[in-house]
Design a protein around this motif. Structure first.
Motif, PDB file in Angstrom:
ATOM      1  N   CYS A   1      15.701  55.597 -79.929  1.00 12.11           N
ATOM      2  CA  CYS A   1      15.265  56.059 -78.611  1.00 12.11           C
ATOM      3  C   CYS A   1      16.101  57.257 -78.203  1.00 12.11           C
ATOM      4  O   CYS A   1      17.250  57.407 -78.640  1.00 12.11           O
ATOM      5  N   LEU A   2      15.518  58.097 -77.381  1.00 10.11           N
ATOM      6  CA  LEU A   2      16.174  59.324 -76.945  1.00 10.11           C
ATOM      7  C   LEU A   2      16.734  59.120 -75.539  1.00 10.11           C
ATOM      8  O   LEU A   2      16.010  58.738 -74.629  1.00 10.11           O
ATOM      9  N   LEU A   3      18.022  59.368 -75.396  1.00  9.95           N
ATOM     10  CA  LEU A   3      18.684  59.243 -74.097  1.00  9.95           C
ATOM     11  C   LEU A   3      19.406  60.550 -73.779  1.00  9.95           C
ATOM     12  O   LEU A   3      19.825  61.277 -74.680  1.00  9.95           O
TER      13      LEU A   3
ATOM     14  N   ALA B   1      20.376  62.954 -77.061  1.00  6.65           N
ATOM     15  CA  ALA B   1      20.563  62.547 -78.457  1.00  6.65           C
ATOM     16  C   ALA B   1      19.715  61.318 -78.770  1.00  6.65           C
ATOM     17  O   ALA B   1      19.294  60.588 -77.864  1.00  6.65           O
ATOM     18  N   TRP B   2      19.464  61.120 -80.071  1.00  5.42           N
ATOM     19  CA  TRP B   2      18.797  59.902 -80.536  1.00  5.42           C
ATOM     20  C   TRP B   2      19.832  58.809 -80.722  1.00  5.42           C
ATOM     21  O   TRP B   2      20.936  59.070 -81.221  1.00  5.42           O
TER      22      TRP B   2
ATOM     23  N   GLU C   1      13.192  66.885 -83.773  1.00  7.57           N
ATOM     24  CA  GLU C   1      14.368  67.746 -83.571  1.00  7.57           C
ATOM     25  C   GLU C   1      14.481  68.121 -82.094  1.00  7.57           C
ATOM     26  O   GLU C   1      13.581  68.729 -81.513  1.00  7.57           O
ATOM     27  N   ILE C   2      15.591  67.741 -81.481  1.00  7.09           N
ATOM     28  CA  ILE C   2      15.790  67.952 -80.044  1.00  7.09           C
ATOM     29  C   ILE C   2      16.235  69.383 -79.768  1.00  7.09           C
ATOM     30  O   ILE C   2      17.120  69.916 -80.437  1.00  7.09           O
ATOM     31  N   GLN C   3      15.622  69.985 -78.774  1.00 12.09           N
ATOM     32  CA  GLN C   3      16.037  71.299 -78.276  1.00 12.09           C
ATOM     33  C   GLN C   3      16.313  71.134 -76.777  1.00 12.09           C
ATOM     34  O   GLN C   3      15.395  71.169 -75.956  1.00 12.09           O
TER      35      GLN C   3
END
Length: 352
Positions: free
Chosen positions: A212-214, A298-299, A286-288
């Motif tokens: 999960c993305l936090l 972040a994951w 991919e997080i931007q």
């Protein structure tokens, strides 16, 4: 004949149940108080009042928890008289709920400007001494309140803030007048009615199946991460807002989403938090990070999040200068959203 009697009895029981439903009775009673000024004034006679000062609730400490004391109308009149205030100031109070026994609950701010006060506000230190409590910012105290008090005080603060900010008609510029319950304000010059409003906000837990993305904003307490959140724009549906917010904040495209629950949130000025789960397209994780919106994102793995859910405060700086990764407290809907994701992951990993 016996079959007919049986059906008739069941129907009678069904309608009796509906007529006697505690929830329906309570809801109808609150509706009456909001619409009938005389009925609301009568309810104040036997009701209870929660006190605020400049939007900070009066609280007392008990066993590492805050309690919100309540005061009767008679106690409140005595208090105002002792500090040289007119009892008419009670007309600034707002209705925030009632018990199942129809005891009405009100909130009154003694620190905001009032047309019924001799001076602009009552002095906070003297009031705290007299009331044997402290006026504490709700944001600092919210997670140390029980669920009922947290809900009532959140409602009260949002309603008191709305009335303080909407004392004039946007069309005529003339002063508006609230009804006794505080469920609306009316402009006497043109009869325009203003109702308290909340801003819709989506809070979304993004996942890619196993993670999960936090994210965190710079205003968050050190080490705390939460789900993505953002206000709905005019013209947007909830689904459109979620897709836009995720794209804006972390540069990802949502593939599917699912509604979870909603929660009133008193900050910054009364919001409806609409919580949802969302998944992103496979291979596009991919997080931007949009640094205008977030400090970082972040994951996190299932194990990382499950461990963070078990952590208990206070969260202090570690020897290496960092803070442990932790999540919003249980009362926040973001905590429940994250917890549900963890539980779903556990269930999906169990053998069929």
């Amino acid at each position: 004949m016996s079959l007919y009697c049986g059906i008739a009895c069941r129907r009678k029981f069904f309608w009796c149940y509906r007529l006697l439903s505690t929830y329906v009775t309570k809801t109808r009673y609150l509706f009456e108080l909001k619409e009938d000024d005389d009925a609301c004034k009568k309810a104040q006679q036997t009701g209870a009042f929660y006190l605020f000062h400049s939007l900070a609730p009066l609280l007392q400490t008990s066993a590492h928890q805050y309690l919100a004391p309540r005061h009767s109308l008679l106690e409140l009149e005595r208090l105002l008289g002792k500090f040289g205030q007119d009892a008419q100031r009670i007309e600034d109070s707002v209705l925030i709920g009632c018990s199942e026994q129809q005891e009405a609950w009100f909130a009154l701010d003694l620190g905001l400007d009032s047309s019924f006060s001799i001076s602009a506000s009552l002095h906070k230190p003297e009031m705290e001494t007299e009331l044997k409590g402290s006026f504490i910012e709700l944001r600092k105290a919210l997670f140390q309140l029980n669920a009922r008090d947290a809900s009532l005080l959140s409602t009260a603060q949002a309603l008191l803030r709305w009335h303080d900010a909407h004392q004039f008609c946007s069309r005529s510029g003339q002063p508006t007048k609230k009804n006794v319950a505080g469920s609306k304000r009316v402009c006497p010059s043109n009869n325009i009615i203003y109702y308290p409003q909340m801003a819709p906000v989506v809070i979304t837990l993004v996942s890619d199946g196993t993670r999960c993305l936090l994210a965190r904003q710079s205003s968050f307490p050190k080490g705390m991460y939460s789900a993505l959140a953002g206000f709905c724009d005019i013209g947007e549906s909830v689904e459109e807002t979620i897709r836009r917010e995720v794209a804006e904040e972390v540069g990802l495209e949502v593939e599917s989403l699912q509604y979870y629950a909603s929660q009133h949130w008193p900050f910054p000025s009364g919001s409806l938090m609409i919580a949802c789960h969302a998944t992103v397209k496979p291979g596009q994780t991919e997080i931007q990070v949009n640094l205008r919106e977030l400090e970082t994102a972040a994951w996190f793995s299932h194990d990382d999040v499950a461990t963070a859910l078990k952590r208990k405060g206070p969260y202090t700086q570690q020897q290496n200068g960092t803070f442990p990764f932790w999540l919003p407290p249980k009362l926040a809907i973001s905590h429940q959203l994250i917890k549900e994701w963890v539980e779903k992951q556990i269930c999906s990993s169990l053998p069929a």
